[in-house]
Design a protein around this motif. Structure first.
Motif, PDB file in Angstrom:
ATOM      1  N   GLY A 144       0.822  -1.207   0.000  1.00 42.49           N
ATOM      2  CA  GLY A 144       0.000   0.000   0.000  1.00 42.49           C
ATOM      3  C   GLY A 144       0.853   1.253   0.000  1.00 42.49           C
ATOM      4  N   PRO A 145       0.236   2.391  -0.301  1.00 45.66           N
ATOM      5  CA  PRO A 145       0.962   3.659  -0.369  1.00 45.66           C
ATOM      6  C   PRO A 145       1.272   4.254   0.996  1.00 45.66           C
ATOM      7  CG  PRO A 145      -1.351   4.011  -0.804  1.00 45.66           C
ATOM      8  CD  PRO A 145      -1.170   2.527  -0.702  1.00 45.66           C
ATOM      9  N   GLY A 146       0.567   3.791   2.014  1.00 46.55           N
ATOM     10  CA  GLY A 146       0.775   4.289   3.367  1.00 46.55           C
ATOM     11  C   GLY A 146       0.813   3.130   4.340  1.00 46.55           C
ATOM     12  N   GLU A 147       0.416   3.392   5.573  1.00 47.78           N
ATOM     13  CA  GLU A 147       0.403   2.354   6.596  1.00 47.78           C
ATOM     14  C   GLU A 147      -1.032   1.905   6.881  1.00 47.78           C
ATOM     15  OE1 GLU A 147       3.137   1.121   7.330  1.00 47.78           O
ATOM     16  OE2 GLU A 147       4.554   2.706   6.813  1.00 47.78           O
ATOM     17  N   PHE A 148      -1.138   0.703   7.428  1.00 50.83           N
ATOM     18  CA  PHE A 148      -2.433   0.115   7.782  1.00 50.83           C
ATOM     19  C   PHE A 148      -2.348  -0.474   9.179  1.00 50.83           C
ATOM     20  CE2 PHE A 148      -4.553  -4.055   8.217  1.00 50.83           C
ATOM     21  CZ  PHE A 148      -5.873  -3.623   8.258  1.00 50.83           C
ATOM     22  N   ALA A 149      -3.477  -0.410   9.906  1.00 48.68           N
ATOM     23  CA  ALA A 149      -3.552  -1.068  11.208  1.00 48.68           C
ATOM     24  C   ALA A 149      -4.985  -1.535  11.451  1.00 48.68           C
ATOM     25  CB  ALA A 149      -3.108  -0.135  12.331  1.00 48.68           C
ATOM     26  N   PHE A 188      -6.050   3.626   7.766  1.00 49.98           N
ATOM     27  CA  PHE A 188      -5.136   3.835   6.641  1.00 49.98           C
ATOM     28  C   PHE A 188      -4.600   5.269   6.692  1.00 49.98           C
ATOM     29  CE2 PHE A 188      -8.526   0.913   5.657  1.00 49.98           C
ATOM     30  CZ  PHE A 188      -7.889  -0.175   5.084  1.00 49.98           C
ATOM     31  N   THR A 189      -3.352   5.455   6.276  1.00 51.40           N
ATOM     32  CA  THR A 189      -2.728   6.776   6.419  1.00 51.40           C
ATOM     33  C   THR A 189      -2.646   7.574   5.123  1.00 51.40           C
ATOM     34  OG1 THR A 189      -0.493   5.913   6.063  1.00 51.40           O
ATOM     35  CG2 THR A 189      -1.317   5.933   8.339  1.00 51.40           C
ATOM     36  N   GLU A 190      -2.802   6.936   3.970  1.00 56.52           N
ATOM     37  CA  GLU A 190      -2.685   7.624   2.687  1.00 56.52           C
ATOM     38  C   GLU A 190      -3.771   7.149   1.729  1.00 56.52           C
ATOM     39  OE1 GLU A 190      -0.552  10.011   2.059  1.00 56.52           O
ATOM     40  OE2 GLU A 190       0.791   9.794   3.790  1.00 56.52           O
ATOM     41  N   GLU A 191      -4.111   8.009   0.789  1.00 59.66           N
ATOM     42  CA  GLU A 191      -5.032   7.628  -0.270  1.00 59.66           C
ATOM     43  C   GLU A 191      -4.346   6.631  -1.207  1.00 59.66           C
ATOM     44  OE1 GLU A 191      -8.099  10.364  -2.499  1.00 59.66           O
ATOM     45  OE2 GLU A 191      -6.150  10.527  -3.488  1.00 59.66           O
ATOM     46  N   TYR A 194      -4.737  -0.536  -1.260  1.00 58.37           N
ATOM     47  CA  TYR A 194      -4.060  -1.372  -0.277  1.00 58.37           C
ATOM     48  C   TYR A 194      -4.447  -2.831  -0.507  1.00 58.37           C
ATOM     49  CZ  TYR A 194      -3.099   2.891   2.453  1.00 58.37           C
ATOM     50  OH  TYR A 194      -2.666   4.122   2.868  1.00 58.37           O
ATOM     51  N   GLU A 195      -3.443  -3.697  -0.532  1.00 60.99           N
ATOM     52  CA  GLU A 195      -3.678  -5.133  -0.641  1.00 60.99           C
ATOM     53  C   GLU A 195      -3.163  -5.790   0.633  1.00 60.99           C
ATOM     54  OE1 GLU A 195      -3.333  -5.884  -5.415  1.00 60.99           O
ATOM     55  OE2 GLU A 195      -1.465  -5.726  -4.253  1.00 60.99           O
ATOM     56  N   ILE A 196      -4.082  -6.417   1.347  1.00 63.45           N
ATOM     57  CA  ILE A 196      -3.748  -7.009   2.643  1.00 63.45           C
ATOM     58  C   ILE A 196      -3.969  -8.515   2.564  1.00 63.45           C
ATOM     59  CG2 ILE A 196      -4.310  -7.054   5.109  1.00 63.45           C
ATOM     60  CD1 ILE A 196      -5.302  -4.091   4.643  1.00 63.45           C
ATOM     61  N   GLU A 197      -2.895  -9.253   2.644  1.00 65.62           N
ATOM     62  CA  GLU A 197      -2.993 -10.710   2.619  1.00 65.62           C
ATOM     63  C   GLU A 197      -3.243 -11.235   4.024  1.00 65.62           C
ATOM     64  OE1 GLU A 197      -0.228 -13.644   0.370  1.00 65.62           O
ATOM     65  OE2 GLU A 197       0.404 -13.712   2.490  1.00 65.62           O
ATOM     66  N   THR A 217      -8.660  -6.298  -0.706  1.00 63.18           N
ATOM     67  CA  THR A 217      -8.256  -5.018  -1.299  1.00 63.18           C
ATOM     68  C   THR A 217      -9.124  -3.877  -0.797  1.00 63.18           C
ATOM     69  OG1 THR A 217      -7.487  -6.162  -3.286  1.00 63.18           O
ATOM     70  CG2 THR A 217      -7.884  -3.791  -3.473  1.00 63.18           C
ATOM     71  N   PHE A 218      -8.477  -2.779  -0.448  1.00 59.94           N
ATOM     72  CA  PHE A 218      -9.162  -1.571   0.018  1.00 59.94           C
ATOM     73  C   PHE A 218      -8.774  -0.408  -0.885  1.00 59.94           C
ATOM     74  CE2 PHE A 218      -8.811  -4.432   3.526  1.00 59.94           C
ATOM     75  CZ  PHE A 218      -9.909  -4.215   4.352  1.00 59.94           C
TER      76      PHE A 218
END
Length: 251
Positions: A144-149, A188-191, A194-197, A217-218
């Motif tokens: 992804g372009p940013g961070e995810f939690a 999510f921190t950026e537009e 995001y692909e999260i496995e 996918t988000f």
């Protein structure tokens, strides 16, 4: 002879339809943008299965339906965007940063229902306690372009299950009980896309494990998802082809 030719022609047409249906189905991706849906875990034919489960219809419309992870992407619109008032170490942000959150709650002014964004759950309701002790749901890859939690609000602060800011490790794990349905915050921190496995590991009562892996996918913000979204109607029409199209899971 004419009868044999007719049968051969019908067989060729049926085969072609199956190929086209398979290709179209693989390319069809539907946008989940509102209402309640779950990332579910099922067990059929001795196999664990990660999937989407929409009990109240897709985007709240139509009958109950399930999809494979690659058949749906989740839209995180700007309605989910907010400005932070505190530092969030698990997202790598500081006070004043803009982030996007799909909330763990559905009611109230900051709930998913009020914001008009997806209310995403995590469910093992399709699993039986005679088969499983628990399920470990882990984030095993991230792009992804940013961070995810992924986290929940607790009495003494956030309980963080997944966070990309420190890389992927065995700590990115959520242990789920059997027959449960829960919700958490997806941040999510950026537009961007995001692909999260996710890897689901079912811990069997008789010992051993079964595993399934799926990428969810988000689409965060106003970015276009790739491939372009199809329609539920297209999937329904493809299902009429018959045995060449995969049966949807039983809910």
């Amino acid at each position: 002879m004419k009868r044999l030719i007719t049968k051969s022609l019908l067989a060729s047409i049926a085969s072609a339809i199956c190929v086209l249906a398979g290709n179209a189905s693989a390319a069809t991706v539907n946008e989940y943008f509102v209402d309640h849906g779950d990332i579910g875990i099922a067990y059929e034919d001795n196999e664990l299965e990660l999937h989407y489960h929409f009990e109240d219809g897709f985007n709240g419309v139509g009958p109950e339906v399930e999809f494979e992870p690659n058949e749906v992407y989740i839209r995180v619109s700007d309605a989910a965007k907010l400005t932070t008032t505190n530092d969030l170490g698990f997202l790598g942000t500081t006070a004043g940063d803009e982030i996007w959150i799909l909330p763990q709650g559905n009611t109230g002014s900051s709930g998913a229902g009020s914001l008009g964004v997806p209310f995403v759950g995590l469910a093992t309701e399709e699993l039986d306690s005679t088969d499983f002790i628990s399920v470990d749901l882990s984030m095993t890859n991230f792009n992804g372009p940013g961070e995810f939690a992924l986290w929940q609000f607790g009495t003494f602060g956030p309980n963080v299950f997944f966070q990309s800011v420190d890389g992927i490790s065995s700590a990115d794990n959520l242990n789920l009980g059997i027959g449960i349905h829960d919700h958490a915050n997806f941040g999510f921190t950026e537009e961007g896309i995001y692909e999260i496995e996710l890897t689901a590991t079912g811990n069997l009562t008789g010992g051993g494990t079964v595993v399934d892996v799926g990428t969810f996918t988000f689409a965060v913000g106003n970015v276009a998802a790739v491939p372009e979204p199809g329609s539920v109607a297209a999937l329904v029409s493809l299902s009429l082809v018959g045995a060449c199209v995969r049966r949807r899971r039983k809910s």
